[in-house]
Design a protein around this motif. Structure first.
Motif, PDB file in Angstrom:
ATOM      1  N   UNK A 162       0.853  -1.190   0.000  1.00  0.00           N
ATOM      2  CA  UNK A 162       0.000   0.000   0.000  1.00  0.00           C
ATOM      3  C   UNK A 162       0.888   1.239   0.000  1.00  0.00           C
ATOM      4  N   UNK A 163       0.586   2.183  -0.895  1.00  0.00           N
ATOM      5  CA  UNK A 163       1.342   3.426  -0.918  1.00  0.00           C
ATOM      6  C   UNK A 163       0.490   4.520  -1.559  1.00  0.00           C
ATOM      7  N   UNK A 164       0.724   5.772  -1.183  1.00  0.00           N
ATOM      8  CA  UNK A 164      -0.060   6.873  -1.741  1.00  0.00           C
ATOM      9  C   UNK A 164       0.404   7.198  -3.158  1.00  0.00           C
ATOM     10  N   UNK A 165      -0.545   7.522  -4.009  1.00  0.00           N
ATOM     11  CA  UNK A 165      -0.211   7.885  -5.383  1.00  0.00           C
ATOM     12  C   UNK A 165       0.635   9.152  -5.420  1.00  0.00           C
ATOM     13  N   UNK A 166       0.445  10.002  -4.435  1.00  0.00           N
ATOM     14  CA  UNK A 166       1.218  11.256  -4.403  1.00  0.00           C
ATOM     15  C   UNK A 166       2.712  11.009  -4.234  1.00  0.00           C
ATOM     16  N   UNK A 167       3.091   9.792  -3.819  1.00  0.00           N
ATOM     17  CA  UNK A 167       4.513   9.465  -3.660  1.00  0.00           C
ATOM     18  C   UNK A 167       5.165   9.113  -4.988  1.00  0.00           C
ATOM     19  N   UNK A 168       4.348   8.953  -6.038  1.00  0.00           N
ATOM     20  CA  UNK A 168       4.880   8.582  -7.350  1.00  0.00           C
ATOM     21  C   UNK A 168       5.604   9.767  -7.973  1.00  0.00           C
ATOM     22  N   UNK A 209      -7.985   2.067 -16.314  1.00  0.00           N
ATOM     23  CA  UNK A 209      -8.636   3.137 -15.554  1.00  0.00           C
ATOM     24  C   UNK A 209      -7.789   3.546 -14.347  1.00  0.00           C
ATOM     25  N   UNK A 210      -7.137   2.567 -13.705  1.00  0.00           N
ATOM     26  CA  UNK A 210      -6.269   2.869 -12.565  1.00  0.00           C
ATOM     27  C   UNK A 210      -5.100   3.734 -13.013  1.00  0.00           C
ATOM     28  N   UNK A 211      -4.471   3.351 -14.135  1.00  0.00           N
ATOM     29  CA  UNK A 211      -3.337   4.135 -14.619  1.00  0.00           C
ATOM     30  C   UNK A 211      -3.763   5.552 -14.996  1.00  0.00           C
ATOM     31  N   UNK A 215      -2.360   9.050 -13.270  1.00  0.00           N
ATOM     32  CA  UNK A 215      -1.798  10.163 -14.034  1.00  0.00           C
ATOM     33  C   UNK A 215      -2.503  11.479 -13.697  1.00  0.00           C
ATOM     34  N   UNK A 216      -3.806  11.401 -13.471  1.00  0.00           N
ATOM     35  CA  UNK A 216      -4.557  12.608 -13.105  1.00  0.00           C
ATOM     36  C   UNK A 216      -4.105  13.143 -11.750  1.00  0.00           C
ATOM     37  N   UNK A 217      -3.879  12.229 -10.811  1.00  0.00           N
ATOM     38  CA  UNK A 217      -3.513  12.637  -9.455  1.00  0.00           C
ATOM     39  C   UNK A 217      -2.089  13.179  -9.413  1.00  0.00           C
ATOM     40  N   UNK A 218      -1.166  12.480 -10.065  1.00  0.00           N
ATOM     41  CA  UNK A 218       0.251  12.879  -9.996  1.00  0.00           C
ATOM     42  C   UNK A 218       0.576  14.049 -10.903  1.00  0.00           C
TER      43      UNK A 218
END
Length: 251
Positions: A162-168, A209-211, A215-218
């Motif tokens: 588990x990890x936050x998308x913002x860490x990408x 859809x996940x990818x 991309x939208x979040x990061x």
């Protein structure tokens, strides 16, 4: 509700992708059984019959004829020449036919002279097939029920990751167009790690859809070596088809 509008998107394991491992496992298992049968039954029987034929040849063929059969490329070629010479010798061939009949063998002699090494090789092959079967079965067991999920702004997997998308920090899509593989490079407690999104191993629609959501979040600028995904009705600013050389933020 459209996938792209859902708060949680879960991509289940693609059973069709892993079905090949089932057939590979069955094939390896069947070949292993065949190898064991050859090592226990077929090869020893061929070895006994071929050695009996050579004995009859030594008793019925002249020394010159036997000498002419020597050489070539290994013992099998010598054996095959002896078998031909014996067939052409009337008394020798009759002796072979009598022995074959009394022993319950086929009249046609074995095509090869099997050795103890040939027999041992079948058991080695069976062992390798057992290892291959165990591997393929292990893959099926390991991947059955596997999933990955994007819940709000966090990625989770059935394996407990588990990890936050913002860490990408970068979304490497070098293999996305050809193989459906994207690498998410993220930071976890100061360490750089990599997470793979693969739309062959997981159900494609949810995986894509996940990818797209990631991309939208990061931010699209973090997409490297490929074009960003588009959600229905969405248009990206700038040229979305131009590969990004690196994940550096625009200035």
């Amino acid at each position: 509700m459209n996938l792209h509008e859902q708060t949680t998107i879960r991509a289940e394991n693609n059973a069709k992708f892993y079905s090949r491992f089932k057939w590979l496992g069955l094939g390896a298992f069947a070949f292993g059984l065949w190898s064991v049968y050859d090592g226990v039954v077929t090869y020893p029987d061929q070895k006994v019959r071929a050695e009996a034929l050579l004995t009859i040849a030594e008793e019925n063929l002249s020394a010159d004829t036997l000498q002419e059969c020597q050489g070539g490329h290994g013992h099998n070629e010598t054996y095959q020449k002896v078998a031909v010479a014996l067939r052409e010798d009337e008394s020798g061939w009759e002796a072979w036919k009598r022995l074959a009949s009394s022993s319950g063998w086929e009249e046609a002699p074995p095509t090869k002279l099997r050795t103890d090494g040939d027999i041992a090789g079948q058991f080695v092959m069976a062992g390798l097939c057992a290892l291959a079967t165990a591997y393929f079965v292990g893959v099926i067991i390991k991947t059955t029920g596997r999933w990955m999920e994007l819940d709000d702004d966090r990625i989770h997997t059935s394996g407990g990751l588990s990890f936050p998308v913002t860490a990408v920090g970068e979304i490497d899509k070098r293999q996305w167009a050809d193989k459906g593989i994207a690498h998410l490079k993220y930071e976890d407690n100061g360490r750089q790690k990599r997470f793979v999104i693969d739309n062959y191993k997981y159900i494609r629609e949810e995986t894509d859809a996940i990818l797209s959501r990631v991309e939208q979040i990061t931010g699209v600028y973090k997409v490297a070596n490929g074009a960003a995904e588009l959600t229905p009705g969405e248009e990206l600013e700038g040229d979305a088809t131009t590969p990004v050389a690196s994940a550096a933020e625009p200035v």
